[in-house]
Design a protein around this motif. Structure first.
Motif, PDB file in Angstrom:
ATOM      1  N   THR A  99      97.634  69.086  -4.731  1.00 36.79           N
ATOM      2  CA  THR A  99      97.104  70.423  -4.485  1.00 36.79           C
ATOM      3  C   THR A  99      97.334  71.305  -5.705  1.00 36.79           C
ATOM      4  N   ALA A 100      96.438  72.260  -5.891  1.00 39.60           N
ATOM      5  CA  ALA A 100      96.574  73.218  -6.991  1.00 39.60           C
ATOM      6  C   ALA A 100      96.537  74.618  -6.390  1.00 39.60           C
ATOM      7  N   PRO A 101      97.711  75.191  -6.102  1.00 37.20           N
ATOM      8  CA  PRO A 101      97.741  76.571  -5.612  1.00 37.20           C
ATOM      9  C   PRO A 101      97.044  77.499  -6.615  1.00 37.20           C
ATOM     10  N   ILE A 102      96.358  78.514  -6.105  1.00 40.07           N
ATOM     11  CA  ILE A 102      95.643  79.394  -7.037  1.00 40.07           C
ATOM     12  C   ILE A 102      96.610  80.180  -7.901  1.00 40.07           C
ATOM     13  N   THR A 103      97.875  80.177  -7.535  1.00 36.41           N
ATOM     14  CA  THR A 103      98.877  80.843  -8.359  1.00 36.41           C
ATOM     15  C   THR A 103      99.467  79.904  -9.414  1.00 36.41           C
ATOM     16  N   GLY A 104      98.832  78.747  -9.620  1.00 39.64           N
ATOM     17  CA  GLY A 104      99.258  77.842 -10.676  1.00 39.64           C
ATOM     18  C   GLY A 104     100.151  76.730 -10.201  1.00 39.64           C
ATOM     19  N   GLY A 105     100.335  75.753 -11.076  1.00 35.88           N
ATOM     20  CA  GLY A 105     101.168  74.611 -10.751  1.00 35.88           C
ATOM     21  C   GLY A 105     100.452  73.629  -9.842  1.00 35.88           C
ATOM     22  N   ARG A 106     101.161  72.552  -9.543  1.00 32.79           N
ATOM     23  CA  ARG A 106     100.622  71.504  -8.687  1.00 32.79           C
ATOM     24  C   ARG A 106     101.575  71.227  -7.539  1.00 32.79           C
ATOM     25  N   GLY A 107     101.009  70.871  -6.400  1.00 35.12           N
ATOM     26  CA  GLY A 107     101.804  70.457  -5.262  1.00 35.12           C
ATOM     27  C   GLY A 107     101.357  69.094  -4.781  1.00 35.12           C
ATOM     28  N   GLN A 108     102.049  68.575  -3.799  1.00 34.34           N
ATOM     29  CA  GLN A 108     101.664  67.294  -3.201  1.00 34.34           C
ATOM     30  C   GLN A 108     101.797  67.388  -1.696  1.00 34.34           C
ATOM     31  N   GLN A 109     100.856  66.770  -1.009  1.00 43.33           N
ATOM     32  CA  GLN A 109     100.866  66.720   0.459  1.00 43.33           C
ATOM     33  C   GLN A 109     100.626  65.273   0.870  1.00 43.33           C
ATOM     34  N   THR A 110     101.619  64.702   1.516  1.00 46.31           N
ATOM     35  CA  THR A 110     101.521  63.317   1.981  1.00 46.31           C
ATOM     36  C   THR A 110     101.474  63.331   3.498  1.00 46.31           C
ATOM     37  N   GLN A 111     100.442  62.744   4.052  1.00 46.69           N
ATOM     38  CA  GLN A 111     100.268  62.787   5.513  1.00 46.69           C
ATOM     39  C   GLN A 111     100.026  61.392   6.075  1.00 46.69           C
ATOM     40  N   LEU A 112     100.688  61.118   7.183  1.00 49.28           N
ATOM     41  CA  LEU A 112     100.305  59.967   8.004  1.00 49.28           C
ATOM     42  C   LEU A 112      99.363  60.477   9.087  1.00 49.28           C
ATOM     43  N   TRP A 113      98.122  59.988   9.048  1.00 50.13           N
ATOM     44  CA  TRP A 113      97.144  60.331  10.079  1.00 50.13           C
ATOM     45  C   TRP A 113      97.070  59.176  11.075  1.00 50.13           C
ATOM     46  N   ARG A 114      96.995  59.525  12.340  1.00 51.10           N
ATOM     47  CA  ARG A 114      96.823  58.496  13.377  1.00 51.10           C
ATOM     48  C   ARG A 114      95.668  58.911  14.286  1.00 51.10           C
ATOM     49  N   ARG A 115      94.942  57.884  14.753  1.00 51.53           N
ATOM     50  CA  ARG A 115      93.857  58.184  15.687  1.00 51.53           C
ATOM     51  C   ARG A 115      94.408  58.070  17.103  1.00 51.53           C
ATOM     52  N   ILE A 116      94.443  59.190  17.793  1.00 55.26           N
ATOM     53  CA  ILE A 116      94.978  59.238  19.160  1.00 55.26           C
ATOM     54  C   ILE A 116      93.858  59.735  20.067  1.00 55.26           C
ATOM     55  N   ASP A 117      93.547  58.936  21.080  1.00 54.75           N
ATOM     56  CA  ASP A 117      92.427  59.279  21.987  1.00 54.75           C
ATOM     57  C   ASP A 117      91.158  59.569  21.191  1.00 54.75           C
ATOM     58  N   ALA A 146      99.288  69.891 -16.404  1.00 53.11           N
ATOM     59  CA  ALA A 146      97.989  69.307 -16.062  1.00 53.11           C
ATOM     60  C   ALA A 146      97.992  67.785 -16.149  1.00 53.11           C
ATOM     61  N   VAL A 147      98.805  67.242 -17.024  1.00 49.15           N
ATOM     62  CA  VAL A 147      98.802  65.797 -17.259  1.00 49.15           C
ATOM     63  C   VAL A 147     100.228  65.277 -17.126  1.00 49.15           C
ATOM     64  N   PRO A 148     100.572  64.708 -15.956  1.00 48.22           N
ATOM     65  CA  PRO A 148     101.929  64.200 -15.769  1.00 48.22           C
ATOM     66  C   PRO A 148     102.332  63.231 -16.879  1.00 48.22           C
ATOM     67  N   GLY A 149     103.497  63.459 -17.440  1.00 50.26           N
ATOM     68  CA  GLY A 149     104.010  62.534 -18.444  1.00 50.26           C
ATOM     69  C   GLY A 149     103.523  62.776 -19.852  1.00 50.26           C
ATOM     70  N   ALA A 150     102.698  63.806 -20.038  1.00 49.58           N
ATOM     71  CA  ALA A 150     102.186  64.084 -21.390  1.00 49.58           C
ATOM     72  C   ALA A 150     102.965  65.228 -22.024  1.00 49.58           C
ATOM     73  N   GLN A 176     104.517  79.693 -13.119  1.00 52.18           N
ATOM     74  CA  GLN A 176     105.753  80.478 -13.164  1.00 52.18           C
ATOM     75  C   GLN A 176     105.575  81.782 -13.935  1.00 52.18           C
ATOM     76  N   ALA A 177     104.401  81.967 -14.514  1.00 55.07           N
ATOM     77  CA  ALA A 177     104.016  83.215 -15.164  1.00 55.07           C
ATOM     78  C   ALA A 177     102.492  83.196 -15.198  1.00 55.07           C
ATOM     79  N   SER A 178     101.889  84.382 -15.352  1.00 58.13           N
ATOM     80  CA  SER A 178     100.420  84.400 -15.395  1.00 58.13           C
ATOM     81  C   SER A 178      99.887  84.590 -16.810  1.00 58.13           C
ATOM     82  N   ILE A 179     100.735  85.100 -17.705  1.00 61.54           N
ATOM     83  CA  ILE A 179     100.347  85.277 -19.108  1.00 61.54           C
ATOM     84  C   ILE A 179     101.446  84.700 -19.981  1.00 61.54           C
ATOM     85  N   GLY A 180     101.073  83.827 -20.900  1.00 61.02           N
ATOM     86  CA  GLY A 180     102.004  83.361 -21.910  1.00 61.02           C
ATOM     87  C   GLY A 180     101.746  84.144 -23.185  1.00 61.02           C
ATOM     88  N   LEU A 181     102.778  84.804 -23.697  1.00 61.73           N
ATOM     89  CA  LEU A 181     102.637  85.520 -24.975  1.00 61.73           C
ATOM     90  C   LEU A 181     103.179  84.594 -26.054  1.00 61.73           C
TER      91      LEU A 181
END
Lengths: 508, 508
Positions: free
Chosen positions: A83-101, B215-219, B236-241
Motif C-alpha cells: 500500500t502507498a498511503p497518500i502521506t508517503g511511504g509504503r505499507g503492507q497488508q497480508t490477508q487470509l481470505w476464506r470462502r464461507i457460505d 521506492a525500490v527496496p534494497g536500492a 516522514q516529511a513533505s518537503i526535503g530541503l
C-alpha cells in the motif's frame, strides 16, 4: 476463483477508503477466531475488530501498489498487497481470505503502515543521540528518554503544556539527574512526554495524545512519566528518566511491565527539575531490566548515604491492599506465598498503616497546596492553557486554605511517624497499582476511581519519603502489575537487590 | 496436524535465533511463489529470501509472546505470533504454513518489527516539530527535512561528518532557505543526513548508514540529499530541503520517484549553507507532489527575477543520452514520443552539446578544485575523519594544480557559451540519471560507473547554471527514473509548470 476473490478484495479496499463499516464488517469472517494485527497489537474476534474500526474514524487514505495472490485451495487464498498511503511511504497488508457460505471474507489480517519520523505522543524531540554521553563504560550504549521536566542543555522544558513550552527558554546546563547519567556513559536519545505539569498518573495528555502502552494494546500507559515509560517499553530507549510525586514512576512501570524506581526523597538532587510538589517530588528511572536499573541508580545516588546491606525484614499491609482490585490482590497474595515458601520473607509481618482514605487525604492536601504554590501564578495568567481534567485538579488545589494546608502538614508528620513505627524498619510489600492499565476508552469516572485507589497504595512512599521499586512480577488477565518494594529510606540500592531476587524467584 | 506444525514453527524459531541458514532455507517453501514482506518491501521467491537472510547476518534476538494458529485445511494453516525483541517493543510475524511432501514449510510471511525512536540513517535530529513555522496558510501543514548543510538556529551543522559536527557550534539564525519555508508556514521536522560534505550522488554515508530507498527496496537512495529524499519518500516529511552541485537533488529524486528541483544557480541565497563548490552549489527541494514543489519554490524564489511564461521550445541531446542505460534511453524516448504526439513539444530540436567526457571533465575539475578550497584545510587537519571513498575523492581534488584549475575555468566558460548557443533558449529534456537506483550491495566499481554516466548527464545544468527539475515520469524494470527538464536560467517556476504538464500527459 481468482476473479471472485479479487472482486472481494477491491470491494474491501473501496469500503475501507469510504469507511463503510457495514461492508467492512461483512467482509471480515464472523466469530471469535478472526484475527487482525498491526503495530498496536492483535485483535481477536470479529467483534473486537469491528469495535476498533468504529473507534478509529476511517483508515488512512492510500493506493494499492501491488497485489500478490497465492491460492491455497478452492476456498482459501492469501492476498498480499503493498500500500502507498497518500502521506508517503509504503505499507503492507497480508490477508487470509476464506470462502464461507459462498462469500469471500478475511479471516486473518496483518497490517503494516509506514513509521512516522517520530512518535509524537511519546517524544517531543529525538536525536541520534540528542546528547552524547561521556566515554566511560558503566552505562555505555544505554539510551535515555528524559521526561520533559528536566533541563537538557540547549533545550527548553515544556512540562507537557504547549503554552508553557512556548515561553520557556533553553536551559544553560543539564539537570543534575541528566548529567549523572551522561557522566557514566549513557546518551540522551530525547525529551519525552509527561502529563501536564506531571499532575496525573494516567498518561493522557490532551495536547500531544496518549503514548501507547507497550505491554497492553489499547491501554493507557500510566503517567505522569508516560513518555519515558512508553519509550522504554517500545524499545526506543533503555532508561526512562522521570519523576514520582504520587506514583508517576511506579504506575507506568506497573501498567507496562517495567522496573520503576522512586528514589528516597532527597536522595537525587532536584536541581534543574521543574517541580510539582517539593515535599514529595523524587527522581527515578524506568527500565526493562533490573541490571539497567541498578546501573542507573548506582550512577546517580550518593552511595555513601545508602543503607547497606538491604534490610531482610518484610511487611504487608492487608488493610491497604483492600484498595486493589480482587485480581490484583489474588496475584499479589500468590506472589507473597511463593516468596514466603522460598524462604525469601524470613520475618514477614502483617501491619496496619492507618486508614487509607485519611492517608490519601493528607497526602493529597499537601501535594495540592504545593502544586498550586508552584504553578498557580502561571496557570492564572494563562487561562485555557491546560486541558479540562488537570485544570479542574489545579482549581481544587487553588481552594485549599492556608489553615487547611497547615493542618494537613501536621497530620502528614504524624502519619509519617505512625507508619514508620508500624513498619519498624521493615520493607513494605504491596501492589504498585490498584489495577491493570485501564483501556484508553475507559470513561473519566473509571479512570478517576482507579486513580484514587492507586494513590491510596502509592501515597505511603510519598508520606514516608521511602524509596519504592515497582518490580514487573505480577500478571492479571494477561496484563502486568507491579510488585512494589518500599523502603527503608536510603535503601534504594537495597530495594533493587531485593526486587531482583524476588523477580528471579517469581519467574522461576 | 497442530503438533507437527507447531514443532516446525519452533524449529524455525530456533533456526532463526541461531541464524541457521540451511534450516531456514529448508523451512521456507521452494520456488518463485514464496513471499516474505517487511518494512523494507516484499521479497518474491525462495532464492531472493535466502539471499536476504545470507546478507543480514542474523535476525534480531527475540522471545515469542503469543502464538495463534488458524487451520485452513489438512495441509495449510496460519500461524500469527507476537514477538518481543530483547531490545524492547513488540513485533508481529504472520505466516502461511503449507505441508509439501509431508513437511511443513512457510510459503507466505509478513514480519513487523518495532519502530526505532527515529531512523538514524535518515535523520540526525527530529522534533514535533523541531522548528514551528509562521502562522500563515501557504505552506501550513507542510513539514521540512533539512539537509545537514543548512543552519537551523540553535543547532550545529554536521555536513555528514561526525568529526565536523563535533567541532561545530549552534547556528545563531536560520539559513535563508530554511527561513523562507518557515515564513510561509512550513515547519521543520528535523535535520536529515547527507553524504559526507555532499560530495557524492550515491547516498551511502559510512558513519550513519544508508537511508532506505522508499521506492525500490534494497536500492541506494541517491545523494547527496539522501536524508531529505528518503524522509519525503517514506512520508516522514513533505518537503526535503537540499542542495545540488552535481546532481544531489536530481539523482535521489530520480532514484526514489520524487520531484526534485535544482534551482537556477544564485536564484536562492546560499547564506547559512555549508558550501562544497560555490560555482555550482544550488539550493532546491524534493517533494512527492508537483504542487508542493511549486509552493516551496514560490516561497523561496524572487518571483520578479523569474522568466515567465515558460519557454515552449524544447531540445533533446541524443549524444548525451547515450550515457544512459538502454532501458532508461528506451523509457525516455518513449516518453518524448508520447509528449510529441500530444503536441506538447511544438518545436523539438535534436541538439549536440559537445563531448560528454570533456564536459564532465571540465565540470569535475572546477568542482574538485573548489571542494578542496572549501574543505581541504579541515580535512588535512583531521586525518581519518572521512570514509575511504570520499577521502579518496578529496585526495584527487587536492592534486589539481592552479594551472589546471585555471584552464578548466576557461574551458567551463567556453562550454557554457557553446551549450547555450546549441540550446538557443530551449528547454533541454534528458534522463535525470543514467540508470535506476543501483542495489545497496552493488560493488564499488558499479557505483562508480553509474556515477560517471549520471554526472555526464547532470553536469549540463551545473555548467550552464540552469535550473533542472526531475519529474517522476519514467519507469524502468518497475523502478522510477526521472525525466529532467533543464532551464532556461531563472525559468524555475516555468520548469515546474512544464514538468507538471508532462507528468499529467505521461500518467494519462
Amino acid at each position: 476463483m481468482s476473479d471472485d476473490l479479487l472482486a472481494a478484495f477491491w470491494r474491501y479496499e473501496g469500503a475501507l477508503m469510504a469507511n463503510d463499516l457495514e461492508t467492512l464488517d461483512r467482509l471480515f469472517a464472523p466469530g471469535p477466531d478472526t484475527l487482525r494485527g498491526d503495530a498496536a497489537g492483535i485483535l481477536r474476534g470479529h467483534d473486537a475488530i469491528s469495535a476498533f474500526r468504529k473507534g478509529r474514524g476511517g483508515a488512512p487514505k492510500r493506493e494499492i501498489v501491488s497485489v500478490d495472490v497465492r491460492e491455497i485451495d478452492a476456498d482459501a487464498a492469501m492476498v498480499v498487497a503493498v500500500t502507498a498511503p497518500i502521506t508517503g511511504g509504503r505499507g503492507q497488508q497480508t490477508q487470509l481470505w476464506r470462502r464461507i457460505d459462498g462469500e469471500w471474507v478475511v479471516s486473518v489480517a496483518h497490517v503494516s503502515l509506514p513509521a512516522p519520523a517520530v512518535n509524537s505522543t511519546v517524544w517531543r524531540i529525538v536525536g541520534t543521540p540528542l546528547v552524547a554521553g561521556a566515554d566511560t563504560p558503566e552505562l555505555a550504549s544505554q539510551t535515555v528518554a528524559v521526561k520533559d521536566l528536566f533541563d537538557v542543555a540547549g533545550f527548553a522544558v515544556g512540562g507537557g503544556v504547549p503554552a508553557y513550552l512556548a515561553e520557556s527558554t533553553p536551559a544553560a546546563r543539564n539537570a543534575v539527574a541528566v548529567q549523572n547519567l551522561l557522566d557514566t556513559g549513557a546518551s540522551v536519545t530525547g525529551i519525552a512526554r509527561t502529563d501536564e505539569f506531571a499532575y496525573s498518573v494516567a498518561g493522557k495528555n490532551p495536547h500531544y495524545g496518549t503514548p501507547p502502552n507497550g505491554a497492553v494494546p489499547g491501554a493507557i500507559p500510566g503517567g505522569s512519566s508516560s513518555g519515558p515509560a512508553s519509550a522504554v517499553s517500545l524499545g526506543q530507549a533503555s532508561i526512562g528518566l522521570g519523576t514520582d510525586t504520587g506514583g508517576s514512576l511506579r504506575v507506568p512501570a506497573s501498567y507496562q511491565g517495567l522496573w520503576g524506581l522512586r528514589t528516597t526523597h532527597g536522595a537525587v538532587s532536584s536541581e534543574g527539575l521543574l517541580p510539582l510538589s517539593p515535599s514529595f517530588d523524587t527522581v527515578g528511572w524506568l527500565t526493562r531490566e533490573a541490571w539497567t536499573m541498578r546501573a542507573a541508580a548506582t550512577a546517580s545516588l550518593d552511595l555513601a548515604k545508602q543503607v547497606l546491606p538491604p534490610t531482610r525484614r518484610y511487611a504487608v499491609a492487608p488493610g491497604l491492599n483492600a484498595q486493589a482490585a480482587p485480581g490484583v490482590r489474588a496475584a499479589f497474595d500468590a506472589a507473597i506465598g511463593t516468596l514466603d515458601r522460598a524462604e525469601l520473607l524470613p520475618d514477614l509481618a502483617e501491619v496496619e498503616l492507618g486508614d487509607a482514605d485519611e492517608l490519601f487525604e493528607i497526602f493529597r492536601s499537601v501535594q495540592a497546596a504545593e502544586a498550586w504554590a508552584t504553578h498557580g501564578d502561571w496557570i492564572e495568567a494563562h487561562p485555557g492553557a491546560l486541558g479540562d481534567d488537570i485544570a479542574a485538579r489545579f482549581a481544587v488545589a487553588s481552594r485549599i486554605t492556608e489553615h487547611e494546608e497547615a493542618e494537613a502538614r501536621v497530620a502528614l508528620a504524624a502519619a509519617r511517624i505512625a507508619i514508620e513505627r508500624a513498619l519498624d524498619g521493615r520493607i513494605l510489600l504491596l501492589p504498585s497499582a490498584s489495577s491493570i492499565a485501564p483501556s484508553t476508552t475507559a470513561d473519566a469516572a473509571t479512570i478517576e476511581q482507579t486513580r484514587g485507589s492507586t494513590l491510596r497504595l502509592t501515597c505511603v512512599a510519598g508520606i514516608t519519603g521511602r524509596p519504592a521499586l515497582s518490580v514487573p512480577a505480577l500478571t492479571v488477565d494477561g496484563a502486568p502489575v507491579g510488585l512494589c518494594v518500599v523502603g527503608p529510606r536510603f535503601g534504594d540500592i537495597g530495594v533493587i537487590t531485593t526486587g531482583a531476587k524476588f523477580h528471579a524467584a517469581l519467574a522461576g
